[in-house]
Each structure stands twice: as structure tokens, then as C-alpha cells.
Design an enzyme around this catalytic site. Structure first.
Site, PDB file in Angstrom:
ATOM      1  N   HIS A 125       0.830  -1.214   0.000  1.00  0.00           N
ATOM      2  CA  HIS A 125       0.000   0.000   0.000  1.00  0.00           C
ATOM      3  C   HIS A 125       0.859   1.255   0.000  1.00  0.00           C
ATOM      4  O   HIS A 125       0.379   2.331   0.384  1.00  0.00           O
ATOM      5  CB  HIS A 125      -0.954   0.006   1.207  1.00  0.00           C
ATOM      6  CG  HIS A 125      -2.117  -0.927   1.052  1.00  0.00           C
ATOM      7  ND1 HIS A 125      -2.971  -1.254   2.078  1.00  0.00           N
ATOM      8  CD2 HIS A 125      -2.584  -1.611  -0.031  1.00  0.00           C
ATOM      9  CE1 HIS A 125      -3.908  -2.095   1.652  1.00  0.00           C
ATOM     10  NE2 HIS A 125      -3.687  -2.334   0.375  1.00  0.00           N
ATOM     11  N   GLY A 216      -2.083  -8.701  12.919  1.00  0.00           N
ATOM     12  CA  GLY A 216      -2.792  -7.428  13.066  1.00  0.00           C
ATOM     13  C   GLY A 216      -3.481  -6.906  11.827  1.00  0.00           C
ATOM     14  O   GLY A 216      -3.376  -5.720  11.525  1.00  0.00           O
TER      15      GLY A 216
HETATM   16  P1  OAD Z   1      -7.832  -2.791  10.433  1.00  0.00           P
HETATM   17  O1  OAD Z   1      -8.053  -1.588  11.277  1.00  0.00           O
HETATM   18  O2  OAD Z   1      -8.887  -3.177   9.465  1.00  0.00           O
HETATM   19  O3  OAD Z   1      -7.567  -4.071  11.372  1.00  0.00           O
HETATM   20  C1  OAD Z   1      -6.662  -3.999  12.435  1.00  0.00           C
HETATM   21  C2  OAD Z   1      -6.469  -5.377  13.002  1.00  0.00           C
HETATM   22  O4  OAD Z   1      -5.467  -5.284  14.009  1.00  0.00           O
HETATM   23  C3  OAD Z   1      -7.711  -5.968  13.667  1.00  0.00           C
HETATM   24  O5  OAD Z   1      -7.835  -7.337  13.306  1.00  0.00           O
HETATM   25  C4  OAD Z   1      -7.417  -5.823  15.153  1.00  0.00           C
HETATM   26  O6  OAD Z   1      -8.028  -6.845  15.954  1.00  0.00           O
HETATM   27  C5  OAD Z   1      -5.908  -5.972  15.165  1.00  0.00           C
HETATM   28  N1  OAD Z   1      -5.206  -5.362  16.309  1.00  0.00           N
HETATM   29  C6  OAD Z   1      -5.541  -4.291  17.056  1.00  0.00           C
HETATM   30  N2  OAD Z   1      -4.608  -4.038  17.990  1.00  0.00           N
HETATM   31  C7  OAD Z   1      -3.641  -4.977  17.820  1.00  0.00           C
HETATM   32  C8  OAD Z   1      -2.397  -5.254  18.469  1.00  0.00           C
HETATM   33  N3  OAD Z   1      -1.948  -4.494  19.472  1.00  0.00           N
HETATM   34  N4  OAD Z   1      -1.664  -6.305  18.032  1.00  0.00           N
HETATM   35  C9  OAD Z   1      -2.118  -7.083  17.015  1.00  0.00           C
HETATM   36  N5  OAD Z   1      -3.271  -6.870  16.377  1.00  0.00           N
HETATM   37  C10 OAD Z   1      -4.025  -5.831  16.761  1.00  0.00           C
HETATM   38  O7  OAD Z   1      -6.419  -2.575   9.710  1.00  0.00           O
HETATM   39  P2  OAD Z   1      -5.839  -3.343   8.428  1.00  0.00           P
HETATM   40  O8  OAD Z   1      -6.306  -4.751   8.378  1.00  0.00           O
HETATM   41  O9  OAD Z   1      -4.379  -3.091   8.374  1.00  0.00           O
HETATM   42  O10 OAD Z   1      -5.790   0.535   3.340  1.00  0.00           O
HETATM   43  O11 OAD Z   1      -6.532  -2.537   7.257  1.00  0.00           O
HETATM   44  C11 OAD Z   1      -6.243  -2.899   5.937  1.00  0.00           C
HETATM   45  C12 OAD Z   1      -6.292  -1.671   5.058  1.00  0.00           C
HETATM   46  O12 OAD Z   1      -7.511  -0.964   5.294  1.00  0.00           O
HETATM   47  C13 OAD Z   1      -5.226  -0.644   5.348  1.00  0.00           C
HETATM   48  O13 OAD Z   1      -3.994  -0.928   4.747  1.00  0.00           O
HETATM   49  C14 OAD Z   1      -5.831   0.615   4.786  1.00  0.00           C
HETATM   50  C15 OAD Z   1      -7.224   0.452   5.339  1.00  0.00           C
HETATM   51  O14 OAD Z   1      -8.220   1.130   4.680  1.00  0.00           O
HETATM   52  C16 OAD Z   1      -5.887   1.663   2.610  1.00  0.00           C
HETATM   53  O15 OAD Z   1      -6.014   2.755   3.118  1.00  0.00           O
HETATM   54  C17 OAD Z   1      -5.829   1.441   1.129  1.00  0.00           C
END
Ligand code: OAD
Length: 276
Positions: A125, A216
Site C-alpha cells: 500500500h 494485526g
Molecule cells: P484494520 O483496522 O482493518 O484491522 C486492524 C487489526 O489489528 C484488527 O484485526 C485488530 O483486531 C488488530 N489489532 C488491534 N490491535 C492490535 C495489536 N496491538 N496487536 C495485534 N493486532 C491488533 O487494519 P488493516 O487490516 O491493516 O488501506 O486494514 C487494511 C487496510 O484498510 C489498510 O492498509 C488501509 C485500510 O483502509 C488503505 O487505506 C488502502
């Protein structure tokens, strides 16, 4: 039910015998570095809906109608990244490179894996720290110090009665007109193509590894979220590390990245205490 201890040992065994490990990370791996995730409670998209702030059309509309709100969004995104340092999970992943072949595939745009010392990082990304032209030709890298300066200028500009002309001026090192034409961070917006060659490399790596550690990520944003499925179809062991179960893995290690990753690496490779 299989105990936490046995799950950690099983996962450590997979890692120890793997020839190539892909570590696929999302916002959760940087949460303990002070960068909010997108979709958790209080996540970025709750206050700043992606339709208004993560699509070109929405951004241009917000810039025209309410530049102070756009400035506030940019400050919300940049400030934690400007202040962030790699956490124990980033460091343990980098340290494990001394023991096995690791490719990091990240959806994050914060540069923390590289700063921790990981050497093969696919930023599918893009990055907030990398400025490119509209055709994605590299222009320059921004330091965290420079990001912090942009945040200070933006805060000042947004408070001024001259906010409308000053906000674009304060934003200019990040996004605006330069001698190379219009420039912007390489961070991918919704509706845009994935970063190349990182995306194609990440797809190839996902099919060509023995273990994928998924850390995460909610796994709801495609095409990034298809990587674990591609890997699974190729017989790769998928291990997820997350407080919540995304259902992507054959083995779910419940907990935060900083709780689980250093412990897992220690069990797999006897990682040094330095990484904890
Ligand atoms: P999300 O906000 O969708 O998901 C975050 C994940 O991290 C969830 O599964 C949480 O349970 C987990 N989480 C929270 N705190 C944590 C910790 N301390 N340790 C481990 N896990 C934890 O974020 P992404 O999956 O990264 O794209 O989102 C994917 C994409 O959506 C991003 O790259 C971005 C966003 O829109 C774009 O902007 C194109």
C-alpha cells in the site's frame, strides 16, 4: 481445546523448519507504536470516513468544501507516524532474519519494519514517507522529523484566518506542486492500483513460502486480503496473531503483536532479549 502454550510451540516448530517465511502485517502490528488501526473502536475511519478521506474524489471535495477538516485528517494520520518508533514485534521480526529467510509484506505505510531492521519489505500500500509523482516515479523520502514539521505547520495554518491559502502551502512538502509536477505520498488510496513491483513480488512470495505469519489485520481490504488465501491454496501454514480471530489462519495466537511475536520468535529461534 489446545492450550496457548501448545499453540505457541506448534507455531514455533513450523517457523523453525520453514525455509521461507512471509510475515504479512496490518495496522495492528503498529498499534503498540501508538498508531491507531482503521476499524477498531476509535479507529481512523470512525472519525474520518474513507469515502471523504481515502478516495481522490472525496479528498478533492473535502479540500474544496472544508480545508480545515482535511488538514485535521492529515494531522491525525501524520502525527503518530512522525512520533512512532518500532515496537517489540517489529524488532523481533527483524531479529529473526538472522535465523531464517523472512519476507515482510505490509499493508502499513509507516516505514516501521524497515526502521526495525527488516531488509526485505514489500510495501503493497505504498508509504507515507515516500514522495512520488502522479505516475509513481520516485521523488524523495521524508524523514519522521520532516513529517513532524509538516504537522506543526498544518496545525498553525489551520488555526489562521488565512487557512484557505495557507493549508495547501503547509501541505506542499507532502502533496502539491513541485518542479517534478504534482507530487504526493506513494500511500495507496481506495480505487488505486497496488504498489508495484511490491504487489507482484508479494503474490509470488505468498505462493512460495512454507509459513505465513499474519499479524494485526482484519483481512477485509482486497486485494491485499487475498494473500493468505493464495498461500493456503499452495499448502502454506497460516498462523494469525491478533486479539480478534479473523478466521484466516489454521492456528490463531490470541493477543497483541508485542505480547505474542517476541515470545514466538524466542521459542522458534531463541531470539535474543534485545528484541523484547
Ligand atoms: P484494520 O483496522 O482493518 O484491522 C486492524 C487489526 O489489528 C484488527 O484485526 C485488530 O483486531 C488488530 N489489532 C488491534 N490491535 C492490535 C495489536 N496491538 N496487536 C495485534 N493486532 C491488533 O487494519 P488493516 O487490516 O491493516 O488501506 O486494514 C487494511 C487496510 O484498510 C489498510 O492498509 C488501509 C485500510 O483502509 C488503505 O487505506 C488502502
Amino acid at each position: 481445546m489446545i492450550s496457548r502454550n501448545s499453540k505457541l510451540d506448534l507455531a514455533a516448530g513450523y517457523l523453525r523448519t520453514a525455509e521461507h517465511v512471509v510475515v504479512f502485517t496490518g495496522a495492528g502490528v503498529s498499534a503498540e507504536s501508538g498508531i491507531d488501526t482503521f476499524r477498531d473502536d476509535g479507529g481512523l475511519w470512525q472519525e474520518f470516513p474513507p469515502e471523504q478521506f481515502a478516495h481522490w474524489q472525496g479528498i478533492l471535495q473535502t479540500a474544496r468544501r472544508n480545508p480545515r477538516r482535511l488538514a485535521s485528517f492529515v494531522v491525525h494520520v501524520l502525527k503518530p507516524v512522525a512520533e512512532a518508533k518500532p515496537n517489540a514485534a517489529h524488532l523481533a521480526i527483524a531479529e529473526a532474519e538472522k535465523q531464517t529467510d523472512i519476507t515482510v509484506v505490509t499493508q502499513n505505510v509507516d516505514g516501521l519494519h524497515q526502521e526495525a531492521g527488516s531488509t526485505v519489505v514489500r510495501e503493497i500500500h505504498g508509504s507515507l514517507l515516500e514522495i512520488v509523482t502522479l505516475r509513481r516515479q520516485f521523488v524523495r523520502l521524508l524523514s519522521r522529523k520532516r513529517l513532524a514539521r509538516i504537522v506543526r505547520w498544518l496545525n498553525w495554518a489551520a488555526r489562521s484566518w488565512l487557512a484557505v491559502p495557507l493549508i495547501p502551502f503547509a501541505l506542499n512538502p507532502l502533496a502539491g506542486l513541485s518542479w517534478r509536477g504534482v507530487v504526493r505520498p506513494s500511500a495507496v488510496l481506495f480505487g488505486e492500483g497496488m504498489m508495484e513491483p511490491d504487489w507482484s513480488d508479494a503474490l509470488a512470495d505468498s505462493c512460495d513460502c512454507d509459513v505465513m505469519l499474519v499479524i494485526g489485520t482484519s483481512g477485509v481490504v482486497f486485494p491485499a486480503a487475498m494473500l493468505p488465501f493464495e498461500a493456503r491454496d499452495n499448502g502454506v501454514h497460516i498462523i494469525t496473531i491478533d486479539p480478534e480471530d479473523s478466521g484466516m489462519g489454521e492456528l490463531w495466537l490470541q493477543g497483541t503483536a508485542c505480547e505474542i511475536v517476541p515470545e514466538l520468535m524466542k521459542r522458534a529461534f531463541g531470539a535474543s532479549d534485545e528484541a523484547e
